[in-house]
Write a protein that holds these residues in place. Structure first.
Motif, PDB file in Angstrom:
ATOM      1  N   ILE A  42       0.838  -1.206   0.000  1.00 35.56           N
ATOM      2  CA  ILE A  42       0.000   0.000   0.000  1.00 35.56           C
ATOM      3  C   ILE A  42       0.872   1.255   0.000  1.00 35.56           C
ATOM      4  CG2 ILE A  42      -1.664   1.343   1.358  1.00 35.56           C
ATOM      5  CD1 ILE A  42      -2.844  -1.380   2.266  1.00 35.56           C
ATOM      6  N   LEU A  43       1.919   1.256   0.818  1.00 33.67           N
ATOM      7  CA  LEU A  43       2.840   2.397   0.844  1.00 33.67           C
ATOM      8  C   LEU A  43       3.502   2.585  -0.524  1.00 33.67           C
ATOM      9  CD1 LEU A  43       4.347   4.592   2.507  1.00 33.67           C
ATOM     10  CD2 LEU A  43       6.078   2.854   2.960  1.00 33.67           C
ATOM     11  N   LEU A  44       3.929   1.487  -1.134  1.00 33.15           N
ATOM     12  CA  LEU A  44       4.529   1.575  -2.468  1.00 33.15           C
ATOM     13  C   LEU A  44       3.533   2.123  -3.483  1.00 33.15           C
ATOM     14  CD1 LEU A  44       6.559  -1.759  -2.554  1.00 33.15           C
ATOM     15  CD2 LEU A  44       7.497   0.560  -2.565  1.00 33.15           C
ATOM     16  N   LYS A  45       2.288   1.703  -3.387  1.00 36.95           N
ATOM     17  CA  LYS A  45       1.247   2.194  -4.298  1.00 36.95           C
ATOM     18  C   LYS A  45       1.121   3.714  -4.192  1.00 36.95           C
ATOM     19  CE  LYS A  45      -2.742   2.497  -6.554  1.00 36.95           C
ATOM     20  NZ  LYS A  45      -2.611   3.030  -7.868  1.00 36.95           N
ATOM     21  N   VAL A  46       1.032   4.213  -2.978  1.00 39.49           N
ATOM     22  CA  VAL A  46       0.858   5.657  -2.764  1.00 39.49           C
ATOM     23  C   VAL A  46       2.081   6.421  -3.268  1.00 39.49           C
ATOM     24  CG1 VAL A  46       0.653   7.434  -0.977  1.00 39.49           C
ATOM     25  CG2 VAL A  46      -0.736   5.354  -0.840  1.00 39.49           C
ATOM     26  N   GLY A  84      16.051   9.939  -7.076  1.00 33.00           N
ATOM     27  CA  GLY A  84      15.473  10.419  -5.819  1.00 33.00           C
ATOM     28  C   GLY A  84      14.250   9.638  -5.398  1.00 33.00           C
ATOM     29  N   SER A  85      13.486   9.162  -6.376  1.00 38.11           N
ATOM     30  CA  SER A  85      12.288   8.394  -6.048  1.00 38.11           C
ATOM     31  C   SER A  85      12.649   7.069  -5.383  1.00 38.11           C
ATOM     32  CB  SER A  85      11.437   8.159  -7.296  1.00 38.11           C
ATOM     33  OG  SER A  85      12.147   7.393  -8.252  1.00 38.11           O
ATOM     34  N   VAL A  89      11.620   5.940  -1.561  1.00 36.57           N
ATOM     35  CA  VAL A  89      10.990   4.664  -1.203  1.00 36.57           C
ATOM     36  C   VAL A  89      11.772   4.000  -0.072  1.00 36.57           C
ATOM     37  CG1 VAL A  89      10.555   2.312  -2.022  1.00 36.57           C
ATOM     38  CG2 VAL A  89       9.854   4.258  -3.413  1.00 36.57           C
ATOM     39  N   LEU A  90      13.097   3.931  -0.200  1.00 37.10           N
ATOM     40  CA  LEU A  90      13.915   3.301   0.837  1.00 37.10           C
ATOM     41  C   LEU A  90      13.751   3.997   2.184  1.00 37.10           C
ATOM     42  CD1 LEU A  90      17.226   2.566  -1.095  1.00 37.10           C
ATOM     43  CD2 LEU A  90      15.682   0.881  -0.085  1.00 37.10           C
ATOM     44  N   GLU A  91      13.791   5.316   2.181  1.00 27.82           N
ATOM     45  CA  GLU A  91      13.705   6.064   3.437  1.00 27.82           C
ATOM     46  C   GLU A  91      12.318   5.972   4.064  1.00 27.82           C
ATOM     47  OE1 GLU A  91      16.175   7.340   5.232  1.00 27.82           O
ATOM     48  OE2 GLU A  91      17.475   6.487   3.691  1.00 27.82           O
ATOM     49  N   LEU A  92      11.266   6.050   3.241  1.00 30.02           N
ATOM     50  CA  LEU A  92       9.916   5.940   3.802  1.00 30.02           C
ATOM     51  C   LEU A  92       9.657   4.564   4.410  1.00 30.02           C
ATOM     52  CD1 LEU A  92       7.567   7.873   1.358  1.00 30.02           C
ATOM     53  CD2 LEU A  92       7.984   8.333   3.766  1.00 30.02           C
ATOM     54  N   PHE A  97       8.422   1.345   8.805  1.00 24.49           N
ATOM     55  CA  PHE A  97       8.456  -0.036   9.287  1.00 24.49           C
ATOM     56  C   PHE A  97       9.723  -0.407  10.048  1.00 24.49           C
ATOM     57  CE2 PHE A  97       5.819  -0.118   5.381  1.00 24.49           C
ATOM     58  CZ  PHE A  97       4.610  -0.417   5.985  1.00 24.49           C
ATOM     59  N   GLY A  98      10.701   0.462  10.073  1.00 24.60           N
ATOM     60  CA  GLY A  98      11.943   0.169  10.784  1.00 24.60           C
ATOM     61  C   GLY A  98      12.651  -1.035  10.190  1.00 24.60           C
ATOM     62  N   ASP A  99      13.173  -1.892  11.056  1.00 22.51           N
ATOM     63  CA  ASP A  99      13.903  -3.074  10.599  1.00 22.51           C
ATOM     64  C   ASP A  99      12.988  -4.226  10.202  1.00 22.51           C
ATOM     65  OD1 ASP A  99      16.325  -1.848  10.952  1.00 22.51           O
ATOM     66  OD2 ASP A  99      16.632  -2.625  12.989  1.00 22.51           O
ATOM     67  N   ALA A 100      11.689  -4.093  10.399  1.00 18.93           N
ATOM     68  CA  ALA A 100      10.758  -5.183  10.073  1.00 18.93           C
ATOM     69  C   ALA A 100      10.607  -5.373   8.567  1.00 18.93           C
ATOM     70  CB  ALA A 100       9.393  -4.927  10.709  1.00 18.93           C
ATOM     71  N   VAL A 101      10.854  -4.320   7.792  1.00 16.45           N
ATOM     72  CA  VAL A 101      10.799  -4.399   6.329  1.00 16.45           C
ATOM     73  C   VAL A 101      12.042  -3.725   5.780  1.00 16.45           C
ATOM     74  CG1 VAL A 101       9.569  -3.724   4.235  1.00 16.45           C
ATOM     75  CG2 VAL A 101       8.283  -4.356   6.278  1.00 16.45           C
ATOM     76  N   GLN A 102      12.744  -4.447   4.912  1.00 12.21           N
ATOM     77  CA  GLN A 102      13.904  -3.895   4.238  1.00 12.21           C
ATOM     78  C   GLN A 102      13.809  -4.238   2.760  1.00 12.21           C
ATOM     79  OE1 GLN A 102      17.402  -5.383   6.194  1.00 12.21           O
ATOM     80  NE2 GLN A 102      16.778  -4.602   8.185  1.00 12.21           N
ATOM     81  N   LEU A 103      13.996  -3.265   1.919  1.00 13.64           N
ATOM     82  CA  LEU A 103      13.900  -3.486   0.480  1.00 13.64           C
ATOM     83  C   LEU A 103      15.269  -3.628  -0.172  1.00 13.64           C
ATOM     84  CD1 LEU A 103      10.998  -1.062  -0.469  1.00 13.64           C
ATOM     85  CD2 LEU A 103      10.899  -3.501   0.071  1.00 13.64           C
ATOM     86  N   GLY A 104      16.288  -3.890   0.633  1.00 15.72           N
ATOM     87  CA  GLY A 104      17.630  -4.029   0.097  1.00 15.72           C
ATOM     88  C   GLY A 104      18.251  -2.666  -0.104  1.00 15.72           C
TER      89      GLY A 104
END
Length: 131
Positions: A42-46, A84-85, A89-92, A97-104
C-alpha cells in the motif's frame, strides 16, 4: 473524499505478489509478516503513484516548452527525480516499518520498482474490460 478504484486494488495485489517474490528470491529484501508486506504494498502504491504523477508533469513541461533554458531545468529536475524516487521509497519504508521491512539497497529497490511498474501495466491490461 478519496475513492478507491478497482485499479487501485489491482495495483496493490500486483505489488503484494511482486514484493512476496522479491522477499523469497533476494535475501536483502525482508518483510517479517504478510501484514507488513501488505502494508508495504500500500505504501509503495501511494508513493509510486505520486512519483509517476510528478514525472509525468515534468515530462509534459519538457514537451510543452520552447525555451532551451526551461527545458534544461526540467530535464535536470527529471534526472534528480529518477534516483530520488528510489531513495524516497527506501527512506519511507525504513521510517514507517523500521527493521521489520527492508527493500535491500539502491539496486534492489530499482529492480523492484521496475518490476512493479511492468507487472502493474500487465495486471491493468488483464483487469480492464475487453473492448
Amino acid at each position: 473524499m478519496v475513492r478507491i478504484r478497482p485499479l487501485d486494488l489491482v495495483d496493490v495485489l500486483a505489488y503484494l505478489v511482486v514484493l512476496g517474490l522479491f522477499t523469497q528470491l533476494f535475501p536483502a529484501v525482508i518483510s517479517e509478516s504478510f501484514l507488513l508486506s501488505f502494508l508495504t504494498a500500500i505504501l509503495l502504491k501511494v508513493v509510486l503513484d505520486l512519483v509517476v504523477r510528478v514525472k509525468g508533469n515534468i515530462v509534459a513541461r519538457i514537451k510543452a516548452t520552447e525555451s532551451a533554458s526551461v527545458r534544461v531545468v526540467n530535464v535536470v529536475a527529471l534526472l534528480l527525480v529518477l534516483p530520488g524516487s528510489k531513495l524516497l521509497v527506501l527512506e519511507l519504508v525504513a521510517l514507517v516499518f523500521g527493521d521489520a521491512v527492508q527493500l535491500g539497497g539502491f539496486l534492489q529497490v530499482t529492480g523492484l520498482i521496475i518490476v512493479l511498474m511492468l507487472v502493474r501495466g500487465g495486471a491493468r491490461r488483464l483487469a480492464s474490460p475487453s473492448s
